[in-house]
Design an enzyme around this catalytic site. Structure first.
Site, PDB file in Angstrom:
ATOM      1  N   LYS A  68      38.420  52.506  40.360  1.00  0.00           N
ATOM      2  CA  LYS A  68      39.710  52.246  39.714  1.00  0.00           C
ATOM      3  C   LYS A  68      39.499  51.704  38.310  1.00  0.00           C
ATOM      4  O   LYS A  68      38.536  50.980  38.087  1.00  0.00           O
ATOM      5  CB  LYS A  68      40.452  51.199  40.554  1.00  0.00           C
ATOM      6  CG  LYS A  68      41.562  50.496  39.872  1.00  0.00           C
ATOM      7  CD  LYS A  68      41.421  48.977  39.735  1.00  0.00           C
ATOM      8  CE  LYS A  68      40.402  48.459  38.813  1.00  0.00           C
ATOM      9  NZ  LYS A  68      40.603  47.080  38.344  1.00  0.00           N
ATOM     10  N   THR A  69      40.280  52.050  37.376  1.00  0.00           N
ATOM     11  CA  THR A  69      40.500  51.348  36.107  1.00  0.00           C
ATOM     12  C   THR A  69      41.230  52.253  35.146  1.00  0.00           C
ATOM     13  O   THR A  69      40.874  53.433  34.992  1.00  0.00           O
ATOM     14  CB  THR A  69      39.228  50.809  35.414  1.00  0.00           C
ATOM     15  OG1 THR A  69      39.616  50.244  34.151  1.00  0.00           O
ATOM     16  CG2 THR A  69      38.143  51.841  35.157  1.00  0.00           C
ATOM     17  N   GLY A 111      41.855  44.433  36.964  1.00  0.00           N
ATOM     18  CA  GLY A 111      43.215  44.741  36.501  1.00  0.00           C
ATOM     19  C   GLY A 111      43.886  45.789  37.368  1.00  0.00           C
ATOM     20  O   GLY A 111      43.214  46.659  37.917  1.00  0.00           O
ATOM     21  N   ASP A 159      41.041  51.997  32.134  1.00  0.00           N
ATOM     22  CA  ASP A 159      40.212  52.148  30.928  1.00  0.00           C
ATOM     23  C   ASP A 159      39.471  53.480  30.872  1.00  0.00           C
ATOM     24  O   ASP A 159      39.039  53.902  29.802  1.00  0.00           O
ATOM     25  CB  ASP A 159      39.180  51.022  30.841  1.00  0.00           C
ATOM     26  CG  ASP A 159      39.824  49.648  30.733  1.00  0.00           C
ATOM     27  OD1 ASP A 159      41.067  49.583  30.661  1.00  0.00           O
ATOM     28  OD2 ASP A 159      39.088  48.649  30.724  1.00  0.00           O
ATOM     29  N   ARG A 176      40.063  38.445  39.388  1.00  0.00           N
ATOM     30  CA  ARG A 176      38.793  38.837  38.768  1.00  0.00           C
ATOM     31  C   ARG A 176      37.628  37.940  39.179  1.00  0.00           C
ATOM     32  O   ARG A 176      36.680  37.798  38.426  1.00  0.00           O
ATOM     33  CB  ARG A 176      38.938  38.793  37.235  1.00  0.00           C
ATOM     34  CG  ARG A 176      39.849  39.830  36.656  1.00  0.00           C
ATOM     35  CD  ARG A 176      39.733  39.881  35.161  1.00  0.00           C
ATOM     36  NE  ARG A 176      40.674  40.819  34.586  1.00  0.00           N
ATOM     37  CZ  ARG A 176      40.469  42.141  34.531  1.00  0.00           C
ATOM     38  NH1 ARG A 176      39.361  42.654  35.001  1.00  0.00           N
ATOM     39  NH2 ARG A 176      41.380  42.922  33.988  1.00  0.00           N
ATOM     40  N   ASP A 222      32.654  46.497  37.071  1.00  0.00           N
ATOM     41  CA  ASP A 222      32.176  45.186  37.530  1.00  0.00           C
ATOM     42  C   ASP A 222      32.432  45.004  39.029  1.00  0.00           C
ATOM     43  O   ASP A 222      31.596  44.453  39.745  1.00  0.00           O
ATOM     44  CB  ASP A 222      32.879  44.056  36.762  1.00  0.00           C
ATOM     45  CG  ASP A 222      32.362  43.936  35.329  1.00  0.00           C
ATOM     46  OD1 ASP A 222      31.197  44.311  35.088  1.00  0.00           O
ATOM     47  OD2 ASP A 222      33.123  43.474  34.453  1.00  0.00           O
TER      48      ASP A 222
END
Ligand code: FBP
Length: 568
Positions: free
Chosen positions: A219-220, A97, A222, A158, A189
Site C-alpha cells: 500500500k501507499t 498513511g 506515493d 506509524r 517501511d
C-alpha cells in the site's frame, strides 16, 4: 412515503446515495480464484524467479529462517487449494498513511478465509498490535466497508516495531489471542516491519514450537513501492492521483478563465515524484518539477527558480500571465545543497538530541547552526523561518523528515516573485499556493484500486491458508486478467543508513530518468509550457467510459497497448 428530512437522516453515517450504491458494485476477481461471488483460495508453487539485492548475503545471515524457507523465490498461484487449512486465527492491520482500497483488502481476506477461520482487526496499526487491541471482524462489517475509502474501520499509525520489548509485546499479543497469522497492509517501511516480524515469529511462539505467519500487502499513495512487473504499482496511487488530477484540471480551467494567477501546487508523495508525474501526464500543466531530475542534474535552488521564471516570462510575452506549477512534496530533499544540509541536520540533531529537545523552538535554529559546517550554516541562515522550523521539526518514527509539512510551494513563489521583479518589474506575477495531500488518501477507491485491493486480499488470505510466511501478496498481469503471486520479503531488503546507523529496508522506488513515463513527459513538456494544452480528466468514474483507466505512468512503464486495465 418518508419526508425529505427523514430521507436525509438515513444518509448519515456512511450512507450517502453514493456510498450505498457503491457497496453494491460487483468486483471482478482473477480467474485463479474462480467465481466472483464465491472466490476459492489458491495454493502457490515456486516460480523460476529468485530475487536478490546487493545485501543478500547479510540478509541471509540476519533472516536465516525466512531465507531458508523461501529461498527468495517468487511464488505463483498454482490452482485452487483443496487442502486449505481451517481453524486459523488471523489478525489484519493498516500501517502508515491511509490509501484508498485498504478496506477491500480486509474484505478479500475475510472472503477467502470463509467461515472456517477467524479474522481479527487490529486497532490502530502496529500500536494496536503491541497493545493487543483486537476484535473479530464479521460478515456484516464486510458488507458495510466494501468499496469505501479510508482506513477508518481499523485506524492506522506509524509505530516502528524495533526494540526487543516491542517484539516481545507482539509475541504476547499472538499468544494471548492464539493467533496463527498477521497481515500487515503498508508501504516500504511497513513491509520491512513485516519481514522483521516474520523472522522473529518464525517458530517457538506457540506451545507446540510453531510460529506465526506474517504476510505484507503493498500500500501507499506515493507509488514508491514498485518492483518491476512483479509490482507495477502499490494500491491507493490510482485513486489519489485521479483525485489530484481532477482538482489540478479544475484549477487549470480557472487559470484560463480568470487570466491572472499562477498556481503553485505541491502534491503529496513524500520522496518520489511518481504522483507528480502521473498528475502532469493527466493534466498537462505549464511547469512540472521532478525531484529525481533535479537531483540527477544537480540543480541548485536558484537554477530551479530560473527555470520557473523563464516559463513565467516566456508565457507573459505571449499574453499568458497564468499557469500551473506542479511541485513534488519531497523536492526540497533532492536539491543538492538542501540534501547536504538536511543530512547534516539529521546527524547534528541526533547527536545533540537531549540538549536540542530541551530548547525553546525559537532557540533551536541558532543552537543547531553552530553545530553545522560553514556552508550549511550559511544556507540555513538564508532560509525563511517557515522553512527552518519545519526542517527542525520532529522526524516520524521511521526517521523520515515530515516533508508534507514543509511549505516548499510558498518558498518557490517568494523566490520566483523576487526573480521576476529583477528580470522585468512590469510582468504581472500573482501566485497562489496549494497543497494537495490529505484530500487524496481516503477517497472512495477507483475501480482499479477497488478491484486490485480486493484481489490482493484474496491473495493474502490464500497465502495464509497455504501456510506461507514472509511474503508480500501481489497481483500481476493487470491488463491480462490478473495473476495472484507472492514476493519473498527478504529478497527485497537492502542495507541503508538511517538515524545514524545501518538498517535493513526495502528500497524506495524513485522515478527513473530513462523510464518510458519520464521520457514521454520530457518529450511533451515544452509544448505544455508554451501554450495552454491542459486537459481536465474530470471526476473519477466507477461506471462510465473512464472507469477502466489505469494510471498513465503505469501504462507507459509497463508497455501497455492502451490505458485500459483488465482484472477478471
Ligand atoms: P505511507 O508511505 O505510509 O503510505 O504514507 C504516505 C504519505 O501520504 C506521504 O505521501 C506523506 O508524506 C505522508 O504520508 C504524510 O504522513 P502523515 O499522515 O503522518 O502526515
Amino acid at each position: 412515503m418518508s419526508t425529505l428530512a427523514e430521507q436525509l437522516q438515513k444518509m448519515e453515517t456512511h450512507s450517502s446515495v453514493f456510498e450505498s450504491a457503491v457497496r453494491q458494485l460487483p468486483l471482478p476477481v482473477c480467474a485463479a480464484f474462480g467465481s466472483a461471488t464465491q472466490p476459492q483460495a489458491v495454493s502457490f508453487a515456486s516460480s523460476p524467479r529468485v530475487l536478490s539485492t546487493k545485501d543478500s548475503d547479510s540478509v541471509a545471515r540476519s533472516f536465516p529462517n525466512s531465507v531458508q524457507a523461501s529461498g527468495n523465490v517468487v511464488l505463483s498461484s498454482s490452482g485452487t487449494n483443496l487442502q486449505a487449512a481451517q481453524g486459523k486465527r488471523v489478525a489484519v492491520l493498516f500501517s502508515g498513511g491511509p490509501a484508498s482500497g485498504g478496506h477491500n483488502v480486509v474484505c478479500g481476506i475475510k472472503r477467502i478465509l470463509g467461515k472456517g477461520n477467524t479474522l481479527f482487526g487490529v486497532r490502530p496499526g502496529p500500536r494496536g498490535l503491541l497493545k493487543g487491541d483486537l476484535f473479530e471482524i464479521t460478515d456484516a462489517d464486510i458488507d458495510s466497508i466494501i468499496n469505501t475509502g479510508g482506513f477508518d474501520f481499523l485506524g492506522t499509525d506509524r509505530t516502528k516495531i524495533k526494540s526487543e520489548k516491542q517484539f516481545q509485546q507482539v509475541k504476547d499479543t499472538c499468544i494471548r489471542h492464539n493467533l496463527d497469522a498477521i497481515v500487515i497492509i503498508g508501504g516500504d517501511d511497513s513491509n520491512t516491519n513485516a519481514a522483521v516480524l516474520a523472522e522473529y515469529l518464525f517458530k517457538d511462539v506457540k506451545a507446540d514450537g510453531s510460529g506465526v505467519q506474517v504476510i505484507g500487502v503493498p500500500k501507499t499513495i506515493d507509488g514508491d513501492l514498485q518492483i518491476g512487473d512483479l509490482l507495477p504499482i502499490s494500491f491507493g496511487f490510482d485513486t489519489a492521483t485521479k483525485i489530484y488530477a481532477e482538482m489540478v484540471g479544475n484549477i487549470l480551467q480557472d487559470t484560463r478563465s480568470s487570466l491572472k494567477y499562477w498556481h503553485f501546487i505541491k502534491l503529496m508523495g513524500r520522496s518520489a515524484s511518481h504522483v507528480t508525474i502521473e498528475v502532469a501526464l493527466q493534466t498537462k500543466p505549464a511547469v512540472t518539477l521532478i525531484s529525481e531530475e533535479v537531483a540527477e542534474k544537480k540543480q541548485s535552488l536558484s537554477s530551479i527558480i530560473d527555470q520557473i521564471a523563464h516559463a513565467v516570462v516566456t508565457r507573459a510575452d505571449k499574453g499568458l500571465n497564468h499557469g500551473v506549477v506542479l511541485v513534488p512534496e519531497g523536492l526540497i530533499e533532492f536539491i543538492p545543497e538542501m540534501h547536504a544540509l538536511i543530512a547534516e541536520l539529521n546527524d547534528a540533531v541526533a547527536q545533540n538530541a537531549v540538549e536540542f529537545a530541551a530548547l525553546h523552538d525559537l532557540a533551536r535554529p541558532m543552537f543547531i547552526q553552530n553545530k553545522l559546517t560553514p556552508d550549511n550554516a550559511t544556507l540555513l541562515a538564508s532560509l525563511p523561518d517557515y522553512i527552518v522550523s519545519m526542517l527542525l521539526a520532529e522526524r516520524d518514527s521511521h526517521g523520515n523528515l515530515q516533508v508534507s509539512l514543509i511549505p516548499t510551494e510558498q518558498l518557490l513563489i517568494d523566490m520566483t516573485a523576487r526573480s521576476i521583479k529583477e528580470i522585468d518589474a512590469s510582468i504581472s506575477f500573482t501566485a497562489q499556493s496549494h497543497f494537495l495531500g490529505y484530500e487524496g488518501r481516503c477517497g472512495a477507491p477507483t475501480l482499479f484500486d477497488a478491484a486490485y485491493t480486493y484481489n490482493l486480499g484474496l491473495t493474502a488470505g490464500s497465502l495464509i491458508l497455504d501456510g506461507r510466511t514472509g511474503y508480500m501478496a501481489t497481483v500481476t498481469g493487470l491488463t491480462a486478467g490478473g495473476f495472484p503471486q507472492a514476493i519473498p520479503l527478504t529478497g527485497l531488503l537492502n542495507i541503508e543508513r538511517r538515524h545514524g546507523h545501518d538498517e535493513f529496508v526495502i528500497e524506495k522506488a524513485l522515478v527513473k530518468m530513462d523510464s518510458p513515463a519520464m521520457k514521454y513527459f520530457v518529450s511533451r513538456r515544452s509544448e505544455w509550457a508554451a501554450d495552454d494544452l491542459f486537459a481536465s480528466p474530470g471526476p473519477r468514474q466507477l461506471w462510465g467510459p473512464a472507469a477502466y483507466q489505469q494510471p498513465i505512468s503505469v501504462a507507459l512503464n509497463s508497455a501497455s497497448e492502451s490505458l485500459a486495465f483488465k482484472i477478471g
